[in-house]
Scaffold this motif. Sequence first.
Motif, PDB file in Angstrom:
ATOM      1  N   LEU A  25       0.832  -1.206   0.000  1.00 42.91           N
ATOM      2  CA  LEU A  25       0.000   0.000   0.000  1.00 42.91           C
ATOM      3  C   LEU A  25       0.863   1.252   0.000  1.00 42.91           C
ATOM      4  N   ARG A  26       0.604   2.130  -0.972  1.00 43.41           N
ATOM      5  CA  ARG A  26       1.359   3.374  -1.118  1.00 43.41           C
ATOM      6  C   ARG A  26       0.835   4.446  -0.171  1.00 43.41           C
ATOM      7  N   GLY A  27       1.547   5.589  -0.152  1.00 39.96           N
ATOM      8  CA  GLY A  27       1.241   6.663   0.772  1.00 39.96           C
ATOM      9  C   GLY A  27       0.395   7.773   0.179  1.00 39.96           C
ATOM     10  N   LEU A  28       0.445   8.915   0.826  1.00 42.87           N
ATOM     11  CA  LEU A  28      -0.410  10.064   0.551  1.00 42.87           C
ATOM     12  C   LEU A  28      -0.383  10.479  -0.920  1.00 42.87           C
ATOM     13  N   GLY A  29      -1.548  10.445  -1.575  1.00 44.52           N
ATOM     14  CA  GLY A  29      -1.672  10.933  -2.937  1.00 44.52           C
ATOM     15  C   GLY A  29      -0.936  10.134  -3.991  1.00 44.52           C
ATOM     16  N   ARG A  30      -0.501   8.932  -3.651  1.00 45.94           N
ATOM     17  CA  ARG A  30       0.306   8.134  -4.584  1.00 45.94           C
ATOM     18  C   ARG A  30      -0.441   6.898  -5.034  1.00 45.94           C
ATOM     19  N   SER A  31      -0.541   6.716  -6.335  1.00 45.32           N
ATOM     20  CA  SER A  31      -1.117   5.487  -6.881  1.00 45.32           C
ATOM     21  C   SER A  31      -0.053   4.390  -6.868  1.00 45.32           C
ATOM     22  N   SER A  32      -0.460   3.181  -7.247  1.00 50.16           N
ATOM     23  CA  SER A  32       0.469   2.058  -7.248  1.00 50.16           C
ATOM     24  C   SER A  32       1.566   2.214  -8.290  1.00 50.16           C
ATOM     25  N   ARG A  33       1.377   3.080  -9.282  1.00 54.73           N
ATOM     26  CA  ARG A  33       2.435   3.313 -10.268  1.00 54.73           C
ATOM     27  C   ARG A  33       3.702   3.853  -9.598  1.00 54.73           C
ATOM     28  N   TYR A  34       3.551   4.523  -8.471  1.00 60.21           N
ATOM     29  CA  TYR A  34       4.688   5.157  -7.814  1.00 60.21           C
ATOM     30  C   TYR A  34       5.597   4.174  -7.074  1.00 60.21           C
ATOM     31  N   TRP A  35       5.303   2.889  -7.131  1.00 61.36           N
ATOM     32  CA  TRP A  35       6.271   1.925  -6.589  1.00 61.36           C
ATOM     33  C   TRP A  35       7.527   1.885  -7.444  1.00 61.36           C
ATOM     34  N   LEU A  36       7.429   2.323  -8.675  1.00 64.08           N
ATOM     35  CA  LEU A  36       8.590   2.429  -9.578  1.00 64.08           C
ATOM     36  C   LEU A  36       9.408   1.145  -9.656  1.00 64.08           C
ATOM     37  N   GLY A  37       8.725   0.028  -9.698  1.00 65.62           N
ATOM     38  CA  GLY A  37       9.417  -1.247  -9.895  1.00 65.62           C
ATOM     39  C   GLY A  37       9.653  -2.040  -8.629  1.00 65.62           C
ATOM     40  N   PHE A  38       9.452  -1.445  -7.445  1.00 61.96           N
ATOM     41  CA  PHE A  38       9.663  -2.208  -6.207  1.00 61.96           C
ATOM     42  C   PHE A  38       8.636  -3.334  -6.101  1.00 61.96           C
ATOM     43  N   ASP A  39       7.441  -3.108  -6.618  1.00 60.08           N
ATOM     44  CA  ASP A  39       6.431  -4.160  -6.624  1.00 60.08           C
ATOM     45  C   ASP A  39       6.877  -5.338  -7.481  1.00 60.08           C
ATOM     46  N   LYS A  40       7.517  -5.052  -8.601  1.00 59.42           N
ATOM     47  CA  LYS A  40       8.008  -6.126  -9.474  1.00 59.42           C
ATOM     48  C   LYS A  40       9.143  -6.892  -8.799  1.00 59.42           C
ATOM     49  N   LEU A  41      10.004  -6.173  -8.074  1.00 59.86           N
ATOM     50  CA  LEU A  41      11.077  -6.837  -7.333  1.00 59.86           C
ATOM     51  C   LEU A  41      10.496  -7.796  -6.292  1.00 59.86           C
ATOM     52  N   MET A  42       9.502  -7.333  -5.541  1.00 51.97           N
ATOM     53  CA  MET A  42       8.913  -8.176  -4.503  1.00 51.97           C
ATOM     54  C   MET A  42       8.127  -9.338  -5.095  1.00 51.97           C
ATOM     55  N   GLY A  92       2.788  -1.485   4.308  1.00 53.57           N
ATOM     56  CA  GLY A  92       2.211  -0.176   4.045  1.00 53.57           C
ATOM     57  C   GLY A  92       3.216   0.931   4.269  1.00 53.57           C
ATOM     58  N   LEU A  93       3.300   1.842   3.320  1.00 51.85           N
ATOM     59  CA  LEU A  93       4.217   2.986   3.401  1.00 51.85           C
ATOM     60  C   LEU A  93       3.428   4.246   3.722  1.00 51.85           C
ATOM     61  N   SER A  94       3.803   4.935   4.799  1.00 53.67           N
ATOM     62  CA  SER A  94       3.221   6.222   5.174  1.00 53.67           C
ATOM     63  C   SER A  94       1.711   6.085   5.400  1.00 53.67           C
ATOM     64  N   LEU A  95       0.869   6.764   4.626  1.00 55.18           N
ATOM     65  CA  LEU A  95      -0.571   6.604   4.771  1.00 55.18           C
ATOM     66  C   LEU A  95      -0.968   5.150   4.548  1.00 55.18           C
ATOM     67  N   GLY A  96      -0.241   4.452   3.675  1.00 57.16           N
ATOM     68  CA  GLY A  96      -0.508   3.031   3.465  1.00 57.16           C
ATOM     69  C   GLY A  96      -0.329   2.222   4.732  1.00 57.16           C
ATOM     70  N   GLY A  97       0.577   2.673   5.619  1.00 56.86           N
ATOM     71  CA  GLY A  97       0.750   2.009   6.901  1.00 56.86           C
ATOM     72  C   GLY A  97      -0.464   2.176   7.798  1.00 56.86           C
ATOM     73  N   MET A  98      -1.117   3.338   7.729  1.00 53.55           N
ATOM     74  CA  MET A  98      -2.342   3.560   8.498  1.00 53.55           C
ATOM     75  C   MET A  98      -3.443   2.632   8.006  1.00 53.55           C
ATOM     76  N   ILE A  99      -3.571   2.523   6.680  1.00 49.74           N
ATOM     77  CA  ILE A  99      -4.566   1.623   6.104  1.00 49.74           C
ATOM     78  C   ILE A  99      -4.275   0.182   6.525  1.00 49.74           C
ATOM     79  N   ALA A 100      -2.996  -0.169   6.545  1.00 54.01           N
ATOM     80  CA  ALA A 100      -2.600  -1.528   6.926  1.00 54.01           C
ATOM     81  C   ALA A 100      -3.016  -1.852   8.359  1.00 54.01           C
ATOM     82  N   THR A 101      -2.831  -0.901   9.288  1.00 56.36           N
ATOM     83  CA  THR A 101      -3.218  -1.161  10.672  1.00 56.36           C
ATOM     84  C   THR A 101      -4.733  -1.293  10.805  1.00 56.36           C
ATOM     85  N   ALA A 102      -5.475  -0.493  10.029  1.00 54.28           N
ATOM     86  CA  ALA A 102      -6.935  -0.608  10.063  1.00 54.28           C
ATOM     87  C   ALA A 102      -7.382  -1.976   9.544  1.00 54.28           C
ATOM     88  N   MET A 103      -6.733  -2.468   8.501  1.00 56.97           N
ATOM     89  CA  MET A 103      -7.046  -3.788   7.979  1.00 56.97           C
ATOM     90  C   MET A 103      -6.769  -4.865   9.010  1.00 56.97           C
TER      91      MET A 103
END
Length: 266
Positions: A25-42, A92-103
């Motif tokens: 999960l990405r952070g504030l105002g960032r779509s999944s495109r902003y992983w810039l390849g880290f998602d592909k690495l994982m 979860g990164l940044s705001l994504g971390g907040m979403i992760a804790t709620a989940m």
Amino acid sequence: MALLEREDGKIFYQVQGEGEPLLMLRGLGRSSRYWLGFDKLMANYFQVITIDQRGLGRSTQDMGWTDDIDTLADDCLAVLDHLSIKKFHIFGLSLGGMIATAMAAKRPTAVLSLAIAASSSADYYGFRLHPLALPKLLIALRAGKFQDALMELVVPPTVLRSWGPEIQSSWQEILDKEGFPLTTVIKQLRASLTHRIRDRLESGTYPVLFVHGSMDSFVPQANSSQLNRHIARSKLAIIKGAGHEIALGYEHELAKLLRTFTSAKA
């Protein structure tokens, strides 16, 4: 394009790789495109699921003014249910971390592990953002230099010197496709102001890891330390030299840390 119907639109999601499911999960105002390849690495080690939160990227479901972090968590859980994923890791990164804790609070028995980078909550007193970050961004926004100012805040100088032009080019390409979601950013900021984790994760038995970059100029490192103190079973890891965009320039260090934490095998 994979889309899940919600109340007034659709949520975009993508699945890559094989192995144990890992929701990223990405952070504030960032779509999944902003992983810039880290998602592909994982995706070399996990079945990686990425999501564009409502109001962002390829999702057409708008974010309402009354939507909160739990609303965003419900979107993510709906995607996982749609994919018939019963157990999963979350990063979860940044705001994504907040979403992760709620989940995790909503589905404690479904979470295999919870890793949160450069995040915060309203459970303590202190600066959740560096005090000069928002004024700097607002001034830059008026001057038409928002992306330059943001890059200086979230990417450490050593990475900028090596990869600055490539990162800027990638960000600009995404902006050309998606635009800048200012209204959604404001709504996400509003939702983040009251997000708390106190007493919400106690029922879980999954391991919890808080991660921070030592050169983060956007969210003070003290936030991860505070969160670590709130969850008795959690651990804290600092990636030396990394910034708020913790994967940029340190993607292999972060990948190794997450793989070790989740006990994933190559």
